[in-house]
Each structure stands twice: as C-alpha cells, then as structure tokens.
Design a protein around this motif. Structure first.
Motif, PDB file in Angstrom:
ATOM      1  N   GLY A 250      24.515   1.289   9.223  1.00 21.47           N
ATOM      2  CA  GLY A 250      23.381   0.428   8.931  1.00 21.47           C
ATOM      3  C   GLY A 250      22.084   0.851   9.578  1.00 21.47           C
ATOM      4  O   GLY A 250      21.056   0.210   9.363  1.00 21.47           O
ATOM      5  N   GLU A 251      22.095   1.918  10.380  1.00 21.70           N
ATOM      6  CA  GLU A 251      20.857   2.293  11.059  1.00 21.70           C
ATOM      7  C   GLU A 251      20.811   3.795  11.309  1.00 21.70           C
ATOM      8  O   GLU A 251      21.827   4.481  11.298  1.00 21.70           O
ATOM      9  N   ILE A 252      19.600   4.296  11.505  1.00 16.38           N
ATOM     10  CA  ILE A 252      19.377   5.702  11.815  1.00 16.38           C
ATOM     11  C   ILE A 252      19.629   5.922  13.306  1.00 16.38           C
ATOM     12  O   ILE A 252      19.187   5.136  14.146  1.00 16.38           O
ATOM     13  N   ASP A 253      20.351   6.977  13.639  1.00 17.86           N
ATOM     14  CA  ASP A 253      20.579   7.340  15.040  1.00 17.86           C
ATOM     15  C   ASP A 253      19.266   7.871  15.609  1.00 17.86           C
ATOM     16  O   ASP A 253      18.773   8.926  15.193  1.00 17.86           O
ATOM     17  N   GLN A 254      18.679   7.143  16.564  1.00 19.06           N
ATOM     18  CA  GLN A 254      17.388   7.526  17.111  1.00 19.06           C
ATOM     19  C   GLN A 254      17.463   8.843  17.883  1.00 19.06           C
ATOM     20  O   GLN A 254      16.472   9.583  17.969  1.00 19.06           O
ATOM     21  N   ALA A 255      18.625   9.147  18.443  1.00 14.71           N
ATOM     22  CA  ALA A 255      18.763  10.370  19.241  1.00 14.71           C
ATOM     23  C   ALA A 255      18.768  11.614  18.357  1.00 14.71           C
ATOM     24  O   ALA A 255      18.208  12.650  18.722  1.00 14.71           O
ATOM     25  N   THR A 256      19.399  11.520  17.183  1.00 14.82           N
ATOM     26  CA  THR A 256      19.544  12.689  16.312  1.00 14.82           C
ATOM     27  C   THR A 256      18.684  12.617  15.057  1.00 14.82           C
ATOM     28  O   THR A 256      18.533  13.617  14.353  1.00 14.82           O
ATOM     29  N   GLY A 257      18.141  11.431  14.744  1.00 12.83           N
ATOM     30  CA  GLY A 257      17.355  11.276  13.531  1.00 12.83           C
ATOM     31  C   GLY A 257      18.180  11.443  12.275  1.00 12.83           C
ATOM     32  O   GLY A 257      17.705  11.964  11.267  1.00 12.83           O
ATOM     33  N   SER A 258      19.424  10.991  12.325  1.00 14.92           N
ATOM     34  CA  SER A 258      20.327  11.148  11.177  1.00 14.92           C
ATOM     35  C   SER A 258      21.080   9.849  10.937  1.00 14.92           C
ATOM     36  O   SER A 258      21.090   8.948  11.779  1.00 14.92           O
ATOM     37  N   ILE A 259      21.704   9.771   9.773  1.00 13.80           N
ATOM     38  CA  ILE A 259      22.529   8.621   9.417  1.00 13.80           C
ATOM     39  C   ILE A 259      23.911   9.117   9.043  1.00 13.80           C
ATOM     40  O   ILE A 259      24.067  10.207   8.484  1.00 13.80           O
ATOM     41  N   ARG A 260      24.919   8.298   9.348  1.00  8.93           N
ATOM     42  CA  ARG A 260      26.308   8.735   9.194  1.00  8.93           C
ATOM     43  C   ARG A 260      26.954   8.105   7.968  1.00  8.93           C
ATOM     44  O   ARG A 260      26.816   6.911   7.731  1.00  8.93           O
ATOM     45  N   TYR A 261      27.639   8.944   7.204  1.00  6.24           N
ATOM     46  CA  TYR A 261      28.441   8.504   6.075  1.00  6.24           C
ATOM     47  C   TYR A 261      29.906   8.805   6.372  1.00  6.24           C
ATOM     48  O   TYR A 261      30.227   9.577   7.295  1.00  6.24           O
ATOM     49  N   LYS A 262      30.787   8.222   5.558  1.00 10.07           N
ATOM     50  CA  LYS A 262      32.194   8.578   5.661  1.00 10.07           C
ATOM     51  C   LYS A 262      32.783   8.703   4.263  1.00 10.07           C
ATOM     52  O   LYS A 262      32.353   8.040   3.320  1.00 10.07           O
ATOM     53  N   VAL A 263      33.771   9.595   4.149  1.00 12.90           N
ATOM     54  CA  VAL A 263      34.472   9.826   2.895  1.00 12.90           C
ATOM     55  C   VAL A 263      35.955   9.570   3.131  1.00 12.90           C
ATOM     56  O   VAL A 263      36.530  10.071   4.108  1.00 12.90           O
ATOM     57  N   GLU A 264      36.570   8.767   2.269  1.00 11.27           N
ATOM     58  CA  GLU A 264      37.987   8.437   2.423  1.00 11.27           C
ATOM     59  C   GLU A 264      38.840   9.369   1.575  1.00 11.27           C
ATOM     60  O   GLU A 264      38.548   9.614   0.409  1.00 11.27           O
ATOM     61  N   PHE A 265      39.913   9.893   2.200  1.00 13.30           N
ATOM     62  CA  PHE A 265      40.867  10.759   1.513  1.00 13.30           C
ATOM     63  C   PHE A 265      42.267  10.190   1.658  1.00 13.30           C
ATOM     64  O   PHE A 265      42.618   9.658   2.726  1.00 13.30           O
ATOM     65  N   PRO A 266      43.105  10.300   0.616  1.00 14.22           N
ATOM     66  CA  PRO A 266      44.514   9.943   0.776  1.00 14.22           C
ATOM     67  C   PRO A 266      45.217  10.997   1.626  1.00 14.22           C
ATOM     68  O   PRO A 266      44.841  12.174   1.622  1.00 14.22           O
ATOM     69  N   ASN A 267      46.243  10.571   2.357  1.00 12.40           N
ATOM     70  CA  ASN A 267      46.946  11.497   3.254  1.00 12.40           C
ATOM     71  C   ASN A 267      48.401  11.061   3.390  1.00 12.40           C
ATOM     72  O   ASN A 267      48.930  10.903   4.494  1.00 12.40           O
ATOM     73  N   ALA A 268      49.047  10.832   2.217  1.00 15.17           N
ATOM     74  CA  ALA A 268      50.378  10.234   2.199  1.00 15.17           C
ATOM     75  C   ALA A 268      51.407  11.063   2.962  1.00 15.17           C
ATOM     76  O   ALA A 268      52.327  10.513   3.588  1.00 15.17           O
TER      77      ALA A 268
END
Length: 360
Positions: A250-268
């Motif tokens: 929900g927010e920009i990392d002030q230290a790195t100036g970046s935003i984090r996403y995540k990708v979900e993968f199956p791993n049965a």
C-alpha cells in the motif's frame, strides 16, 4: 595549321577526361549504407525482475513452557498435518500441580454445597420466625464466599491445564518442518525456538519496481493478470507453472523508492523451498509494434533520433519516442510508420540532408 588542330583536339580530350574523373570522384563520395524498411509485427515484450521467494505461510514455533524435552515426534524436512503432535515437554511437575488443583476445587465445591444446605435450613427457620434475619444474611454471605473460593479454585485448575497443554506442541497448519535444534532430554527454556514450519503448497515470489516505473505501468495498464509471468529458478531452468499477480503493497518504500508486488505460484510437489532465489520474467503481448535495432538510433540531448531516407535517397534526422527497451532493440511509440526507410547503421558518419546509396 594541322598542328593547331591537333593541340585543340588534345585539350578537348583532356577536358573530357577531367570531367569523367570528377564525376567518378563525386560518385565515390556518396556513402553506401544499409537501410531498413519499417514493418509492424506482433511482439512479446519481456521484463526481468529479481525475486525473493517465500512460502505462503512460514512461522517460527516457540516453546511456551520451560522443561525437559520428553520426545520429538517430527523430523527435519517432514511434511506434517495440522494438529499433528510435534514435541512433548515433560509435564510431571504440572501433573502434581493438577492433582492439587483438582483437590482444592473439590474441597471448594463441597464447601459451597454445605453452605447451600445451611442457607436453605436457615431460610426455612426464618420463614417460621425461629431465627433472626441477620443470622440468615450471615449464612448467605458465607455461601457467597464459598462460591468465590470455588471459582478461584476452578480458575487455578484451568491455568494448570493450560500449562499442561503448552507441553504438547502441535502443528498449526499443514507444512514442512525445518531444522530442529532440540533432541530428547534437552533442557528447553520458555520462548525457545523449536523449529520453523512452512506451508509450501503455494509460494509467493516478491519483487520490487521503482516508483516511476510503477506509475508508468499503471498509466498504461501494463502490469495486470493478462501478463504471462514465468519463474526462472537458480539453475536457469523455467518453472513448470506460470504465476498470478497479487496486490501490491500500500505504500512506496521511502528508503529504496520502490513498491513491492508478489506473484503466486502453485507448488504441490513442494519443489521450491522458502527462501529460494530466482528471477521473474513478465511478458506482455504487443500487437502491431514497430521494433528497430538500437544501432539504428543516436541521441542528442537526451532525445533519440534516426535518419529517415526519402525517395531521392536523402537522409533526414527524425526524433522518435521510445515505448520500451528490449535487449538490443527499441519499441517505437511514435515518430515512425510502416513503409518508412531508416539508416540501419553508420549514422555517426552521416549528416542531415546527405545523399546516400542503399547498400545491397
């Protein structure tokens, strides 16, 4: 007279020869360069991001009681089910405390029963005016005190039972056990780390993008679930399954100036472990794109130009806008259209308005 005509003829011949050499020299000055004709084509644009891979759930399991490790029921790397017993800490002393608590509770329950009988008897006598009201009130107060002692004894018993339950450590969810530092007979302190449990049937690959790229992607809706998202493992192999993009932070990392996403993968099959490194390859299909080699461009004051070749083979500088940078090419957003001809290489040796020969 003949000598005069001979001299005039020689001069004319030399003049014609000189003009031929000049024309040949001018022809030699026209540079031959390769030319590319612009065509539109469907393109798959891919971007790579460093990924931090984590289990969907990953928790540390700590002891909530101190004591001797009576038995370790799980082993490192084992898959366990929710509620399965993992560790047993000795509860011998607690069992003694539990016996005492049970006895105290039974005594308190008996005291309440006696007080209830006495209150009932006094109430009957009071109704017949055989005893004073203060005697009845006194006995009711004793009953209330006995009931309070019973409640306290019951709470004490429940507290001991809870401590006993803390000696049985079970799995909070299905997962894989990590390192187990304690063995049977080890002394365990309250709060000691017993192991880590990871739910690996699904994994998250986290990646960060700079905030300027984030806003650019949001503007053009280029980062969404229509993208093809692949995972490249540390050995260079591509994972068998594609991922699904999940909500960003929900927010920009002030230290790195970046935003984090995540990708979900199956791993049965639980092939990928918590903490694995890798790369994400996110591909976006771009229909009817104009792609040109980077070597066909040159920059002046942070602007990108190409040499466009007209019908007379004269070159003209033209500013273009880059939509995306590929490995060794540019995707052009504006400035060129299908059918345009541009100089493919050798732009450094050309000047605006120069005539060229198209190199076969």
């Amino acid at each position: 007279m003949q000598i005069k005509y001979w001299i005039i003829g020689l001069v004319a011949l030399l003049s014609v020869s000189s003009c031929g050499k000049e024309n040949a020299a001018k022809k030699d000055d026209v540079k031959a360069v390769p030319v590319l004709t612009i065509k539109e084509k469907d393109t798959l644009v891919s971007n790579q991001f460093v990924a931090d891979i984590q289990a969907k759930k990953n928790i540390e399991i700590h002891s909530r009681m101190s004591g001797i490790m009576q038995h370790v029921y799980a082993h490192e790397g084992q898959f366990v089910k929710r509620g399965q017993l993992l560790f047993k800490i000795s509860d011998a002393e607690l069992q003694i405390d539990l016996l005492k608590a049970n006895a105290t509770l039974k005594q308190a329950q008996a005291d309440v029963r006696i007080a209830e009988v006495e209150v009932s008897q006094l109430q009957s006598l009071f109704n017949k005016n055989f005893v004073a009201k203060n005697e009845l009130d006194m006995m009711k107060a004793k009953l209330s005190a006995a009931q309070a002692r019973r409640s306290y004894a019951d709470a004490e018993r429940k507290a001991v039972l809870q401590k006993v339950s803390f000696t049985n450590i079970t799995a909070p969810f299905d997962g894989v056990i990590d390192v187990i530092p304690f063995k049977d007979g080890s002394l365990v302190e309250n709060g000691s780390l017993l192991t880590t449990l990871s739910y690996l049937d699904q994994i998250y690959a986290y990646f960060s993008i700079p905030e300027n790229l984030y806003f650019e992607l949001q503007k053009n809706d280029k980062l969404n679930n229509s993208n093809k998202i692949e995972l490249v493992l540390p050995n260079g192999a591509k994972y068998d399954f594609n991922g699904v993009l999940k909500t960003a932070e929900g927010e920009i990392d002030q230290a790195t100036g970046s935003i984090r996403y995540k990708v979900e993968f199956p791993n049965a099959d639980r092939l990928i472990k918590h903490g694995t490194s890798g790369k994400l390859v996110i591909s976006d299909f771009q229909p009817k794109s104009i792609i040109i080699p980077q070597k066909a461009t040159f920059s002046i004051q942070d602007k990108v130009y190409v040499f466009v070749v007209d019908a007379a083979n004269k070159v003209k500088m033209k500013n273009i806008t880059i939509a995306n940078t590929l490995r060794d090419s540019y995707m052009v957003e504006s400035g060129l259209k299908t059918g345009d001809r541009i100089v493919l290489e050798g732009t450094q040796a050309l000047r605006d308005g120069q005539t060229i020969r198209v190199k076969k």
